[in-house]
Structures are given as structure tokens and as C-alpha cells.
Write a protein that holds these residues in place. Sequence first.
Motif, mmCIF file in Angstrom:
data_model
loop_
_atom_site.group_PDB
_atom_site.id
_atom_site.type_symbol
_atom_site.label_atom_id
_atom_site.label_comp_id
_atom_site.label_asym_id
_atom_site.label_seq_id
_atom_site.Cartn_x
_atom_site.Cartn_y
_atom_site.Cartn_z
ATOM 1 N N SER A 35 0.812 -1.205 0.000
ATOM 2 C CA SER A 35 0.000 0.000 0.000
ATOM 3 C C SER A 35 0.856 1.270 0.000
ATOM 4 C CB SER A 35 -0.920 -0.025 1.222
ATOM 5 O OG SER A 35 -1.907 0.952 1.135
ATOM 6 N N HIS A 71 -7.043 0.729 8.687
ATOM 7 C CA HIS A 71 -8.128 1.335 7.917
ATOM 8 C C HIS A 71 -7.588 1.964 6.626
ATOM 9 C CE1 HIS A 71 -11.785 3.484 7.006
ATOM 10 N NE2 HIS A 71 -11.107 4.614 6.962
ATOM 11 N N ASP A 72 -8.326 1.809 5.556
ATOM 12 C CA ASP A 72 -8.092 2.506 4.294
ATOM 13 C C ASP A 72 -6.732 2.219 3.665
ATOM 14 O OD1 ASP A 72 -8.851 4.204 2.215
ATOM 15 O OD2 ASP A 72 -7.873 5.920 3.150
ATOM 16 N N SER A 74 -4.698 0.476 0.510
ATOM 17 C CA SER A 74 -4.952 0.039 -0.856
ATOM 18 C C SER A 74 -4.284 -1.312 -1.082
ATOM 19 C CB SER A 74 -4.434 1.078 -1.842
ATOM 20 O OG SER A 74 -3.074 1.327 -1.614
ATOM 21 N N LYS A 106 -0.110 5.867 5.805
ATOM 22 C CA LYS A 106 -0.392 7.015 4.934
ATOM 23 C C LYS A 106 -0.159 8.337 5.649
ATOM 24 C CE LYS A 106 -3.589 4.671 1.867
ATOM 25 N NZ LYS A 106 -4.864 4.718 1.171
#
Length: 129
Positions: A35, A71-72, A74, A106
Motif C-alpha cells: 500500500s 483502515h483505508d 490500498s 499514509k
Amino acid sequence: DFPHDIKNNYYLHDMDPNRFQERRVLVFTLELCFSPFSGNGVLARSLVSTLARIEATQVRVICGKPHPSTHDISADICMTSGDNHATSFGDLEIWSVELPIQCQWKRLDRLSPWKEFAAACADDNLQIS
């Protein structure tokens, strides 16, 4: 100006490619396959893929991997399959360090998981996958 013989030693095109029998490179990077979310991940992928294409060079990468319940995140972007450079990769191994669930992926600020990644890499009982 440098004297000619010293100056030439700094140019890559003047170096004898057979001068080194084998090179071993170890790269630590938070972002690589799992990710990736910023230019740091893009830079790390470019650096690693370029190093891996150099003849007689072993490249080992230790990279961060977000916890599966983060969470979140890719999809993973594996460098050994689905990459247009994969066929030209030489001796490349990628080892991942899974980060604790409380780590925020992120992020590039002080809340990013760089401290947890560094601590995990320095741990004598490093668990890599």
C-alpha cells in the motif's frame, strides 16, 4: 580543477565494471510494496529496481507493512509480479516488517510509523515475512 587522473576516478563511465566481484546492498524503507502512498514509496521502488538490475548485485530490502486491519489501505503492489521491470530483476529479496495495529499508515508527519519501523528493524528478534 582536479588533476585529470583524480577527476576521471569520479566518473562512472571510467570505472571498470569487472572491478567488483559482487555487491551486496541492504535497503531500509518504510514504503515499498504494501500500500505505497507517497513519493517516498515511488522513489524506493525506483531505487530498488535499478539496484536489482545491476549485474552481480544482491539487493535485500526491509520494508514496512501495515497491520492487516489498518483502515483505508490500498492493494499491495508486489515488485516481483505485475511489475513491468520484474523480468529484468536480478538477485532481489524483499522482507517485510508488520507494524503494530495502532500505527497510522499514509502519514508523513511525526505521527507516521517511522519510530515503530526503526525499532522493529533494530530488534534482535526481528520477525520478517
